[in-house]
Design an enzyme around this catalytic site. Structure first.
Site, PDB file in Angstrom:
ATOM      1  N   ASP A  56       0.837  -1.197   0.000  1.00 46.46           N
ATOM      2  CA  ASP A  56       0.000   0.000   0.000  1.00 46.46           C
ATOM      3  C   ASP A  56       0.875   1.251   0.000  1.00 46.46           C
ATOM      4  O   ASP A  56       0.587   2.232  -0.702  1.00 46.46           O
ATOM      5  CB  ASP A  56      -0.915  -0.020   1.221  1.00 46.46           C
ATOM      6  CG  ASP A  56      -1.925   1.113   1.182  1.00 46.46           C
ATOM      7  OD1 ASP A  56      -2.773   1.108   0.272  1.00 46.46           O
ATOM      8  OD2 ASP A  56      -1.852   2.007   2.045  1.00 46.46           O
ATOM      9  N   LYS A  66       1.305   4.444  -2.974  1.00 46.67           N
ATOM     10  CA  LYS A  66       1.295   5.875  -2.686  1.00 46.67           C
ATOM     11  C   LYS A  66       2.560   6.550  -3.221  1.00 46.67           C
ATOM     12  O   LYS A  66       2.498   7.638  -3.819  1.00 46.67           O
ATOM     13  CB  LYS A  66       1.152   6.113  -1.188  1.00 46.67           C
ATOM     14  CG  LYS A  66      -0.174   5.617  -0.627  1.00 46.67           C
ATOM     15  CD  LYS A  66      -0.261   5.777   0.883  1.00 46.67           C
ATOM     16  CE  LYS A  66      -1.589   5.295   1.439  1.00 46.67           C
ATOM     17  NZ  LYS A  66      -1.698   5.462   2.897  1.00 46.67           N
TER      18      LYS A  66
END
Length: 817
Positions: free
Chosen positions: A678, A682
């Site tokens: 994750d 980003k």
């Protein structure tokens, strides 16, 4: 004295006629007015239909009985029994004459314009005779006046031209003989020199009132209708339309010509010539001041007075080298159309003279094409002209106002509003007077276009955003709560109104073009929602074709991403907290950005990186201002931030992770956070926004966890492995502590390379003092070289993420105003 004209709705029922008579009675107390009346609402259409049915040999009896019943019901309601018989008798004579005319048309199978004028004249004759007799009961001296005996015209049946000098003489003589009476005059109808009935065209009753007003030098002419004056737009299309207290003759004529049906353009000419004010009033709200149309209007601060439209139009395109430099070509073309009574609504010609585009009524298009082919046969055969092309299903939108001439940027504001809403302009016309800019667009886009343009020009009103929200989980629910609480603030400080026009989750979906209630949306969705289907949701959003539309994706699912491209291509902005679209293939990321730019809409995804933190926006503004980013360092995982901020002192790694899970900071399987994927997404989005065309496999990730922890079969096994590797984590902590440092899992972008690694940082590093689950990012740039620009704050949670989505929505509504 005044001339009062009442339209079809004002005489359309017994109740409305009572209101009319009360208004006339109030005026009579000051001075006896002249009252001009239309046919009862719907009657002229019925008469026209009957005439055409008779020509085709069809049975029209039902229509005739309907007209009789309509009038007789009013007589029975408003006249005492003793007074009814003379009115019934006269109306029966009218209906018998009408029936004889229709029978003649049936026998001949021919309907001339002269006969049609005679047939439709019975609408005004019946209503005016009936109402004059009803008025005599309460007003005393009321006189029925057949206007066709006093208004004299040429023999252009259907749209006759008034002989002003003769008409004014006849009206003045008649008025002087009867000025002590209230005159009830038939609108719309006149007669030629031979006494044959003619009609004055669309809105002819308004024209009748203006002719009488001008002939008698009236104080003013009042047009009583069913709306509150001349409005900024059609209130049936634009809910925020409002009435003007006054307009100039020019502005009113321009608005009326381009579709504002409140008043008929020729109406104003007799009044304009004698500077007689025209007042548009509402029969059903008589206390409302209405709109004064006059010559001496006060200056307005607004650049336009209104938006008008014609919703059925066809355009004809004529192109070819034979037009270039050919003197008289346009005159030949438009004289041809004029001879055949084809009205040209709008004309535009290229400066090269290679093409002419003009708009006509759809019913005239095929005749116009035939005439052009016949007139220009030689040029067509010689290939100097291309065959004329017709485009149908179009509409005209016009902005009107005398201030336009003195206000720069009018065209830019108009076309920006249309362009941002994906409305293609087929043709443009603007006169040198600059009172009017007209555009031709698709009829299907008319409602959206009028609303978008109204928002763009009347900025004192609230600009409306129509949002369609996907996802009703924690973020979606919190967003709706925030919207509900902030609506008054948005209206007061941002001149913005946000309407939730559609909501969908995985079970149900619901739509309301006027906006769903933010107080009870859950109940409405459960009770009235249809079965959810993502493709249908997107298709319905497009089909509603609302202005200033935003698709809001509050999910973390793959499926919505497939629709982004088509949504952009429909000129709809996208706001999303779903990072999967921007972190997939670079080609997809670029396509989204390029398509949004191409179609002039917004693509906002601030929450993809730092929830509510302004990270994407800060990077964008740095680059737009010409600053050069040398390095970006970040901690963009609230979960990992919490774990390493609390992994200190006596705390073990196992206990810290367990605590984070119990507090809800981690996914059910903590490895979904600790594997860094994750975080990688980003950092990848940041790198792409910084201008680097990277793919996911270009990002180097150092694992926090030993392989045994990552590969454990279950969550329980994972925790067992954490305990088994306690020494490994303890060693990391002690090594950092011995050097006066702390552990931080940091992503870094430098020279186009992205890596995410576990680092030990001292108190000189901006990340040293991080606490809780905060995210942090530092930008080292040419301007922020010795001391980086740092953004820090909560990087997770429904409140801050919803706030980030909220901010993106507001930016769609305000940054492009």
């Amino acid at each position: 004295m005044k001339v009062l004209k009442f339209g079809g709705t004002s005489v359309g029922s017994a109740e409305n006629i009572k209101t009319l008579l009360r208004l006339v009675g109030e005026e009579k107390q000051k001075n006896s007015p002249v009252v001009v009346l239309s046919a009862m609402s719907g009657v002229t259409n019925l008469l026209t239909d009957m005439a055409e049915m008779a020509e085709r040999g069809e049975d029209y009896d039902a229509h005739l009985k309907e007209i009789e019943a309509k009038h007789f019901a009013v007589i029975r309601s408003l006249l005492p029994a003793a007074a009814q018989n003379p009115v019934f008798t006269r109306l029966k004579i009218f209906f018998n004459e009408l029936e004889d005319l229709l029978q003649a048309v049936t026998n001949l199978r021919e309907l001339s314009l002269q006969t049609k004028d005679q047939i439709v004249s019975y609408g005004e004759r019946c209503s005016t005779f009936m109402i004059s007799h009803i008025a005599s009961q309460s007003l005393g001296d009321a006189l029925y006046v057949n206007g066709s005996e006093l208004i004299k015209t040429d023999s252009n049946f259907g749209q006759a031209k008034v002989d002003t000098e003769l008409t004014e003489m006849l009206i003045n003589n008649f008025y002087q003989e009867n000025k002590d009476k209230v005159l009830f005059v038939t609108g719309f109808i006149a007669s030629n020199a031979a006494g044959r009935v003619t009609t004055l065209g669309r809105g002819g009753s308004d024209y009748t009132a203006a002719v009488w007003g001008a002939a008698l030098n009236a104080e003013e002419i009042e047009i009583w209708t069913d709306v509150n004056g001349m409005m900024t737009a059609d209130p049936r299309i634009v809910k925020k339309a409002f009435s003007w207290p006054e307009l100039s003759y020019t502005e009113a004529m321009e608005l009326s010509y381009f579709g504002a049906k409140v008043i008929y353009p020729p109406t104003m000419i007799p009044a304009f010539m004698k500077k007689i004010p025209i007042v548009i009033k509402n029969t059903f709200e008589p206390d409302f001041a209405g709109t004064y149309i006059k010559s001496d209007v006060k200056a307005s601060s607004l650049p336009i007075k209104g938006i008008s439209s014609i919703d059925h139009i066809s355009i004809i395109n004529l192109t070819g080298s034979g037009m270039v430099g050919k003197a008289g070509f346009s005159g030949r073309l438009f004289s041809l159309l004029s001879r055949e009574q084809i009205n040209v609504v709008l004309i535009t010609q290229s400066s090269s003279e290679h093409s002419i585009t003009f708009a006509v009524k759809p019913t005239d298009a095929s005749q116009a094409i035939s005439l052009i082919k016949k007139e220009f046969e030689l040029e067509l055969d010689a290939k100097k002209l291309e065959l004329p092309e017709v485009e149908n299903n179009l509409a005209v939108l016009a902005i009107v106002g005398e201030n336009m001439k003195r206000t720069p940027g009018m065209s830019g504001r108009l076309f920006n509003a249309l362009g941002r809403n994906g409305i293609n302009v087929r043709a443009i016309a603007q006169g040198s007077s600059e009172y009017n800019i007209s555009v031709i667009i698709s009829k299907d886009d008319l409602s959206k276009a009028v609303n978008a343009v109204h928002d763009a020009f009347f900025t004192d009103l609230k600009r409306t955003l129509n949002i369609f929200c996907l996802g009703t989980g924690n973020i979606g629910k919190t967003l709706f709560n925030q919207l509900k609480e902030q609506m008054p603030f948005l209206a007061a400080n941002n001149d913005l109104q946000v309407k939730v026009a559609g909501i969908s989750n995985t079970r149900k979906m619901i739509f309301n073009a006027d906006g769903l209630s933010l107080e009870k949306w859950e109940k409405e969705l459960d009770a009235n929602g249809e079965t959810a289907d993502l493709a249908t949701f997107v298709a319905k959003m497009k089909a509603l074709n609302l202005p200033n539309c935003v698709f809001v994706d509050n999910t973390a699912a793959e499926a919505p991403i497939e629709f982004y491209q088509g949504i952009f291509e429909s000129s709809i902005s996208v706001v999303t907290c779903n990072k999967k679209g921007n972190s997939a293939d670079f080609a997809q990321y670029k396509s989204f950005k390029d398509t949004a730019r191409k179609f002039g809409v917004d693509f906002y995804y601030e929450t993809n990186v730092g929830a509510g933190l302004p990270i994407i926006r800060t990077l964008k503004e740095l680059m737009m201002s010409g600053d050069k980013v040398a390095r970006i360092e970040a901690i963009l995982s609230g979960t990992i931030s919490y774990i390493f901020n609390n992994f200190k002192g006596e705390a073990g790694f196992y206990e810290t992770v367990k605590e984070a899970q119990e507090l809800g900071y981690t996914e059910p399987d903590p490895r979904d956070d600790l594997n860094g994927k994750d975080f990688m997404r980003k950092m990848l989005i940041l790198a792409r926004d910084a201008g680097y065309p990277l793919e996911a496999n270009d990002v180097k990730i150092d694992n926090i966890l030993p392989e045994a922890c990552l590969n454990a079969a279950t969550v329980e096994d994972f925790y067992s492995e954490l305990q088994a590797n306690a020494a490994y984590f303890e060693n990391l902590k002690q090594t950092a502590a011995s050097d006066g440092k702390v552990l931080r899992y940091i992503g870094k972008l430098e020279d186009g390379n992205v890596e995410i690694s576990l680092q030990m940082v001292d108190d000189n590093h901006p990340f040293y003092m991080l606490s809780g689950s905060d995210n942090i990012i530092s930008f080292t740039t040419d301007r922020y070289k010795s001391r980086p620009l740092v953004v820090k704050g909560p990087g997770a949670g429904a409140e801050v993420t919803a706030a980030g989505v909220f901010a993106d929505i507001i930016n769609v509504g305000t940054l492009n105003n």
